[in-house]
Design an enzyme around this catalytic site. Structure first.
Site: not given
Ligand code: APR
Length: 252
Positions: A124, A153, A192, A218
């Site tokens: 991303h 720019c 995560g 997770n």
């Molecule tokens: N260790 C492991 N997992 C964790 C922790 C931790 N300390 N804290 C939170 N989590 C988990 C949450 O339970 C959740 O399942 O990490 C996950 C985060 O999920 P999101 O907030 O949805 O983030 P992500 O999956 O990376 O989102 C994907 O969505 O908004 C867009 O571009 C953005 O890259 C991002 C994409």
């Protein structure tokens, strides 16, 4: 709620990695929470404060770049001074031991790179860079340097953080390389991510379809957990990943 992972979960995951020809990781915002950066969708996450439809789509950016930059500068204050946590360092240890071929990250915080990993695929993008929407020139971005308006720019075009907003395509090289890694790995470690954003969320399914062993780290179960995960290491990545690396290094 599942119970905390048991020793034999770590042993099973460690054995799979030790015996694998190729291991990759797919990481999401949860990997950086213990560095002090909130994730997006957990309660109190970034999208609770900045509705993505207003701040994280390419259409919202083109309509009001100054407003979207205000969110980036607010996030910059959050990111200021953060460092890789023990989970990032554990993945870096695995890579140094030759046991992690690639880290496909959805994160734009540069923390895997700061942890010393040079095998990171920025699925991303990366908030350490910005690019001009007119002439496509890149420039370094330090989102701690707050400005009142969107940076411009020299050509007059508006600059955008070099991150993939909703409605934009994944960088083609990252897309193809990640797809290739997912289809050819023996073990995939998911760290995560909420398994909600595509096409990133497709990668573990691709790996599973190719016969890969899936390890998921997770704090709560996800759609992956109930469908393709072979070993679910429930807990903060800063705890589970170091424990996994210890289990791997303990196998003769
Ligand atoms: N260790 C492991 N997992 C964790 C922790 C931790 N300390 N804290 C939170 N989590 C988990 C949450 O339970 C959740 O399942 O990490 C996950 C985060 O999920 P999101 O907030 O949805 O983030 P992500 O999956 O990376 O989102 C994907 O969505 O908004 C867009 O571009 C953005 O890259 C991002 C994409």
């Amino acid at each position: 709620m599942t119970e905390a992972p048991r020793d034999n979960d770590f042993t099973a995951a460690a054995r799979a990695i030790k015996q694998a020809r190729k291991v990759i990781a797919v990481t999401g915002a949860g990997a950086s929470v213990e560095s002090g950066i909130p994730d997006f969708r957990s309660p109190g996450g970034i999208w609770d404060r900045y509705p993505p439809e207003e701040f994280a789509t390419i259409d919202a950016f083109l309509m009001n770049p100054d407003k979207v930059w205000r969110m980036w500068y607010d996030l910059g204050a959050l990111i200021d001074g953060v460092a890789p946590n023990r989970g990032h360092l554990a993945l870096a240890d695995l890579a140094r031991e030759g046991m992690l071929a690639a880290i496909i990250t959805q994160n734009i915080d540069n923390l895997h790179q700061s942890a010393g990993c040079d095998n990171v695929i920025e699925y991303h993008g990366n908030a350490a860079r910005m690019l001009c929407m007119t002439c496509r020139r890149y420039a370094p971005l330090d989102i701690r340097e707050r400005r009142a308006l969107a940076p411009r720019c020299a050509c007059g075009g508006v600059m955008k953080p070099d991150v993939v907003l909703f409605g934009e395509d994944i960088p083609i090289a990252a897309l193809h390389e990640s797809d290739r890694h997912a289809r050819t790995c023996d073990v995939l470690i998911i760290v995560g991510t909420s398994a909600t954003v595509y096409p990133a969320a497709e990668l573990p399914y691709l790996a599973k379809a190719g016969g890969a062993f899936i390890i998921e780290c997770n704090v709560v179960p996800t759609d992956f957990t109930t469908s393709i995960t072979d070993v679910f290491l429930q807990g903060p990545a800063g705890v589970t990943l170091p424990r996994l690396v210890t289990a791997i290094l303990g196998i003769p």
